[in-house]
Design a protein around this motif. Structure first.
Motif, mmCIF file in Angstrom:
data_model
loop_
_atom_site.group_PDB
_atom_site.id
_atom_site.type_symbol
_atom_site.label_atom_id
_atom_site.label_comp_id
_atom_site.label_asym_id
_atom_site.label_seq_id
_atom_site.Cartn_x
_atom_site.Cartn_y
_atom_site.Cartn_z
ATOM 1 N N THR A 1 0.835 -1.202 0.000
ATOM 2 C CA THR A 1 0.000 0.000 0.000
ATOM 3 C C THR A 1 0.869 1.251 0.000
ATOM 4 O O THR A 1 2.076 1.191 0.265
ATOM 5 C CB THR A 1 -0.902 0.031 1.243
ATOM 6 O OG1 THR A 1 -0.060 0.111 2.406
ATOM 7 C CG2 THR A 1 -1.792 -1.198 1.331
ATOM 8 N N ASP A 2 0.247 2.399 -0.276
ATOM 9 C CA ASP A 2 0.973 3.673 -0.214
ATOM 10 C C ASP A 2 1.581 3.870 1.166
ATOM 11 O O ASP A 2 2.727 4.299 1.296
ATOM 12 C CB ASP A 2 0.037 4.849 -0.514
ATOM 13 C CG ASP A 2 -0.388 4.909 -1.976
ATOM 14 O OD1 ASP A 2 0.290 4.305 -2.835
ATOM 15 O OD2 ASP A 2 -1.403 5.562 -2.251
ATOM 16 N N LYS A 3 0.809 3.562 2.188
ATOM 17 C CA LYS A 3 1.272 3.752 3.572
ATOM 18 C C LYS A 3 2.493 2.879 3.858
ATOM 19 O O LYS A 3 3.474 3.348 4.442
ATOM 20 C CB LYS A 3 0.136 3.418 4.539
ATOM 21 C CG LYS A 3 0.513 3.586 5.995
ATOM 22 C CD LYS A 3 -0.646 3.250 6.916
ATOM 23 C CE LYS A 3 -0.239 3.368 8.368
ATOM 24 N NZ LYS A 3 -1.331 3.000 9.271
ATOM 25 N N ARG A 4 2.439 1.627 3.441
ATOM 26 C CA ARG A 4 3.573 0.730 3.676
ATOM 27 C C ARG A 4 4.801 1.189 2.899
ATOM 28 O O ARG A 4 5.917 1.153 3.418
ATOM 29 C CB ARG A 4 3.195 -0.699 3.292
ATOM 30 C CG ARG A 4 2.209 -1.317 4.256
ATOM 31 C CD ARG A 4 1.785 -2.687 3.795
ATOM 32 N NE ARG A 4 0.922 -3.333 4.784
ATOM 33 C CZ ARG A 4 0.400 -4.522 4.643
ATOM 34 N NH1 ARG A 4 0.635 -5.237 3.554
ATOM 35 N NH2 ARG A 4 -0.378 -5.031 5.587
ATOM 36 N N GLU A 5 4.590 1.606 1.656
ATOM 37 C CA GLU A 5 5.713 2.096 0.861
ATOM 38 C C GLU A 5 6.355 3.309 1.526
ATOM 39 O O GLU A 5 7.587 3.411 1.603
ATOM 40 C CB GLU A 5 5.252 2.449 -0.553
ATOM 41 C CG GLU A 5 6.390 2.879 -1.448
ATOM 42 C CD GLU A 5 5.957 3.217 -2.858
ATOM 43 O OE1 GLU A 5 6.755 3.868 -3.554
ATOM 44 O OE2 GLU A 5 4.846 2.853 -3.271
ATOM 45 N N ARG A 6 5.530 4.225 2.029
ATOM 46 C CA ARG A 6 6.052 5.411 2.729
ATOM 47 C C ARG A 6 6.862 5.015 3.958
ATOM 48 O O ARG A 6 7.936 5.570 4.212
ATOM 49 C CB ARG A 6 4.896 6.328 3.149
ATOM 50 C CG ARG A 6 4.656 7.482 2.219
ATOM 51 C CD ARG A 6 3.712 8.519 2.794
ATOM 52 N NE ARG A 6 2.521 7.978 3.429
ATOM 53 C CZ ARG A 6 1.398 7.627 2.784
ATOM 54 N NH1 ARG A 6 1.306 7.764 1.485
ATOM 55 N NH2 ARG A 6 0.369 7.147 3.449
ATOM 56 N N LYS A 7 6.332 4.066 4.733
ATOM 57 C CA LYS A 7 7.051 3.632 5.942
ATOM 58 C C LYS A 7 8.417 3.055 5.583
ATOM 59 O O LYS A 7 9.419 3.345 6.240
ATOM 60 C CB LYS A 7 6.222 2.596 6.720
ATOM 61 C CG LYS A 7 5.035 3.196 7.430
ATOM 62 C CD LYS A 7 4.290 2.166 8.240
ATOM 63 C CE LYS A 7 5.040 1.913 9.526
ATOM 64 N NZ LYS A 7 4.257 1.243 10.561
ATOM 65 N N LEU A 8 8.455 2.244 4.534
ATOM 66 C CA LEU A 8 9.723 1.657 4.109
ATOM 67 C C LEU A 8 10.669 2.733 3.580
ATOM 68 O O LEU A 8 11.864 2.723 3.900
ATOM 69 C CB LEU A 8 9.480 0.574 3.065
ATOM 70 C CG LEU A 8 8.839 -0.708 3.618
ATOM 71 C CD1 LEU A 8 8.327 -1.592 2.496
ATOM 72 C CD2 LEU A 8 9.816 -1.464 4.506
#
Length: 83
Positions: free
Chosen positions: A65-72
């Motif tokens: 997800t966008d959120k997971r990509e941002r966290k990574l």
């Protein structure tokens, strides 16, 4: 058929957040997020994140997800495996 590479040592399936926290700990210890795929469940998970990222780039269905990509990204994750 359940894959065993996402199981924690107690045999329970690790959540995405659990693996992310393991990655945070790995980075704190090693100074980077380049977990070798051969290093066990965390390495397999990291490799899967790269696969999902490249699916997204190609416009394919992805679990990243966008959120997971941002966290990574915020952690300094390396999307290209060059080691």
């Amino acid at each position: 058929q359940e894959k065993h590479d996402d199981l924690d040592k107690d045999g329970k399936r690790a959540s995405w957040e659990n693996r992310f926290e393991q990655l945070v700990a790995f980075k704190e210890e090693h100074g980077h997020c380049r977990v070798p795929w051969s290093s066990g469940p965390l390495g397999t998970w990291v490799s899967k994140q790269r696969v999902e990222y490249h699916k997204r780039l190609r416009g394919e269905k992805s679990h990243l997800t966008d959120k997971r990509e941002r966290k990574l990204n915020d952690l300094g994750f390396t999307w290209q495996c060059i080691f």
